[in-house]
Design a protein around this motif. Structure first.
Motif, short mmCIF file in Angstrom:
data_model
loop_
_atom_site.label_atom_id
_atom_site.label_comp_id
_atom_site.label_asym_id
_atom_site.label_seq_id
_atom_site.Cartn_x
_atom_site.Cartn_y
_atom_site.Cartn_z
N GLU A 168 0.83 -1.20 0.00
CA GLU A 168 0.00 0.00 0.00
C GLU A 168 0.86 1.25 0.00
O GLU A 168 1.80 1.38 0.78
CB GLU A 168 -0.93 0.01 1.22
N ASP A 169 0.50 2.18 -0.85
CA ASP A 169 1.29 3.41 -1.01
C ASP A 169 0.40 4.40 -1.75
O ASP A 169 0.28 4.35 -2.97
CB ASP A 169 2.56 3.10 -1.80
N GLU A 170 -0.23 5.29 -1.02
CA GLU A 170 -1.22 6.18 -1.62
C GLU A 170 -0.56 7.38 -2.31
O GLU A 170 0.57 7.77 -1.98
CB GLU A 170 -2.18 6.69 -0.54
N VAL A 171 -1.29 7.98 -3.26
CA VAL A 171 -0.82 9.21 -3.87
C VAL A 171 -0.79 10.31 -2.82
O VAL A 171 -1.50 10.26 -1.81
CB VAL A 171 -1.71 9.63 -5.04
N VAL A 172 0.06 11.31 -3.04
CA VAL A 172 0.25 12.40 -2.09
C VAL A 172 -0.22 13.71 -2.74
O VAL A 172 0.26 14.07 -3.83
CB VAL A 172 1.73 12.52 -1.67
N PHE A 173 -1.15 14.40 -2.08
CA PHE A 173 -1.58 15.70 -2.60
C PHE A 173 -0.47 16.72 -2.37
O PHE A 173 0.09 16.82 -1.28
CB PHE A 173 -2.87 16.14 -1.91
N SER A 174 -0.13 17.48 -3.39
CA SER A 174 1.02 18.38 -3.34
C SER A 174 0.75 19.71 -2.64
O SER A 174 1.68 20.49 -2.43
CB SER A 174 1.49 18.69 -4.77
N GLY A 175 -0.52 19.97 -2.32
CA GLY A 175 -0.86 21.29 -1.77
C GLY A 175 -1.05 22.33 -2.85
O GLY A 175 -1.15 23.53 -2.55
N GLU A 226 -4.98 24.37 0.74
CA GLU A 226 -4.96 23.33 1.77
C GLU A 226 -6.05 22.30 1.55
O GLU A 226 -6.01 21.21 2.13
CB GLU A 226 -5.13 23.97 3.15
N GLU A 227 -7.01 22.63 0.72
CA GLU A 227 -8.11 21.71 0.44
C GLU A 227 -7.72 20.75 -0.67
O GLU A 227 -7.43 21.18 -1.79
CB GLU A 227 -9.35 22.51 0.03
N ALA A 228 -7.69 19.48 -0.35
CA ALA A 228 -7.30 18.49 -1.35
C ALA A 228 -8.22 18.58 -2.56
O ALA A 228 -9.44 18.49 -2.43
CB ALA A 228 -7.34 17.09 -0.75
N ALA A 229 -7.64 18.77 -3.72
CA ALA A 229 -8.42 18.94 -4.95
C ALA A 229 -8.46 17.63 -5.71
O ALA A 229 -7.53 16.82 -5.67
CB ALA A 229 -7.80 20.04 -5.80
N GLN A 230 -9.55 17.42 -6.43
CA GLN A 230 -9.74 16.21 -7.21
C GLN A 230 -8.67 16.08 -8.28
O GLN A 230 -8.36 17.03 -8.99
CB GLN A 230 -11.13 16.22 -7.85
N GLU A 231 -8.12 14.88 -8.40
CA GLU A 231 -7.15 14.61 -9.45
C GLU A 231 -7.94 14.16 -10.69
O GLU A 231 -8.35 13.01 -10.81
CB GLU A 231 -6.18 13.52 -9.02
N SER A 232 -8.17 15.09 -11.58
CA SER A 232 -9.00 14.81 -12.75
C SER A 232 -8.61 15.72 -13.89
O SER A 232 -8.44 16.92 -13.71
CB SER A 232 -10.48 15.02 -12.42
N TRP A 233 -8.48 15.12 -15.09
CA TRP A 233 -8.20 15.92 -16.28
C TRP A 233 -9.48 16.51 -16.86
O TRP A 233 -9.43 17.33 -17.78
CB TRP A 233 -7.51 15.06 -17.34
N THR A 234 -10.63 16.06 -16.38
CA THR A 234 -11.89 16.47 -17.03
C THR A 234 -12.79 17.31 -16.13
O THR A 234 -13.76 17.89 -16.62
CB THR A 234 -12.67 15.23 -17.49
N ALA A 235 -12.52 17.40 -14.82
CA ALA A 235 -13.37 18.18 -13.93
C ALA A 235 -13.31 19.66 -14.31
O ALA A 235 -12.23 20.21 -14.55
CB ALA A 235 -12.93 17.99 -12.48
#
Length: 389
Positions: A168-175, A226-235
């Motif tokens: 297990e190794d989750e993606v990290v939000f960069s801020g 600081e708010e984690a944003a959705q990782e999406s190319w289409t949002a």
């Protein structure tokens, strides 16, 4: 020698071509029903275009690209130029390959066109990878079991193969998150924009450059959050959201953001650096191994370099040599890619310094460096050839 490549993004396609060039029989497995590549602009420094030339796709990519003469760094509030660095013909003469800016879909299309259709299995979802001493195996959602001498997992930032190999190794939000848009050139010709520019401001930076032979302006507006944003190319962003985030910036920046029609919003994520990418006959490549923030414009380039070195490592290898060949690939690439991950993160911090002494000192450093050097500091990475990396 037989290989299975999982994932038909830029890294997976480049890996397929590089392995075929090395004499390896390749099966490229992709979960989508047809080749698609979302996204917008992408920068290709000479370290990437040099390898595209080796793969015989540079001419096709260059035909759809733009070639900026220079990159201009500017102040957020009034657009005053901090410094500029040469690209264009000067960079090509210095580094032996051009600096191109392209639409990601054009790069993807050129790579895909070079892979023989009989080597590709679309609409095939991989649900497991395993191996024994002699072979590696891929299990598909339909229950089929594919066998080869090695498996290359180029399955992106949310790589399932990475978890199968290393836990297990989750993606990290960069801020940070970004707005992106494409504008027809006719809509912004009155703004007299430089061909490639990076505007620096407190907690934000703004990048624009031409793609598709100058027909479209690619825009990326990055902001800290600081708010984690959705990782999406289409949002899509809310109407006017980007104008609120970049209020008080130079009028040209605001004009571009105001004239942009469809604006997408995506969170920028990374992966924690790994100490190894391979296990036996299975290896990672590209974002699955070293996803990074895009602030050095090297994400795709590093995947292309991975592919080049992987092909070199497997040239003249036998099936019995695969584990050692994959170890050589990782030894030659891991340190450089990990270093670029760190450099990209540092660049983001530098770009977003608050107004005042820190930003003034940064600007002075950049101006002084530009006065002595024609090319950006990261140009040292452009010189490295895959064979020497």
């Amino acid at each position: 020698m037989r290989a299975i490549v999982v994932g038909a993004g830029i890294g997976g396609l480049a890996a397929s071509l590089s392995l075929r060039r090395a004499g390896v029989e390749v099966t490229l497995v992709e979960q989508t029903a047809r080749f698609t590549e979302v996204g917008a602009g992408i920068q290709l420094a000479p370290n990437a275009t040099r390898e595209l030339r080796r793969l015989n796709v540079l001419a096709a990519v260059a035909a759809q690209a733009a070639r900026p003469a220079h990159v201009s760094f500017r102040t957020w509030s009034d657009g005053s130029e901090i410094c500029r660095y040469a690209l264009g013909r000067e960079a090509e003469d210095e580094f032996g390959a051009p600096y191109l800016v392209v639409h990601r879909a054009d790069l993807h299309r050129a790579l895909a066109a070079a892979v023989p259709p009989e080597s590709v299995r679309l609409d095939t979802v991989v649900v497991g990878i395993d191996q024994d001493d002699d072979c590696a195996h891929v299990t598909t959602a339909s229950g089929e079991r594919l066998t080869a001498d090695l498996v290359v997992a180029a399955d992106g930032i949310r790589s399932a193969a990475r978890q199968w190999l290393f836990g297990e190794d989750e993606v990290v939000f960069s801020g940070t998150a970004a707005y992106r848009a494409l504008l027809p050139s006719a809509e912004v010709t009155d703004l007299d924009l430089p061909p490639l520019a990076v505007w620096l401001g407190p907690d934000r930076h703004f990048v624009h450059y031409w793609v598709r032979r100058g027909e479209l302006l690619n825009v990326v507006a990055v902001f800290s959050t600081e708010e984690a944003a959705q990782e999406s190319w289409t949002a899509q962003a809310e109407p006017g959201e980007q104008l609120r985030e970049f209020a008080d910036w130079d009028p040209r920046v605001l004009s571009v953001l105001e004239r942009a029609g469809r604006v997408h919003r995506y969170g920028i994520h990374t992966r924690t650096p790994l100490k190894r990418w391979s296990q036996g006959r299975v290896t990672l490549l590209g974002d699955s191994a070293h996803a990074m923030v895009p602030f050095q414009a090297q994400g795709a380039a590093q995947a292309i370099l991975d592919a080049a070195v992987l092909g070199d490592a497997l040239t003249d290898a036998t099936p019995a040599d695969v584990p050692d060949a994959l170890d050589r690939y990782v030894r030659r690439r891991l340190a450089g890619a990990t270093s670029m991950q760190a450099r990209s993160a540092r660049a983001g911090s530098e770009f977003h310094l608050p107004d005042g002494p820190e930003a003034e000192a940064r600007n002075a450093r950049m101006a002084a460096y530009a006065a002595e050097h024609r090319f950006m500091p990261q140009a040292t990475a452009w010189r490295a050839k895959a064979l020497d990396d």
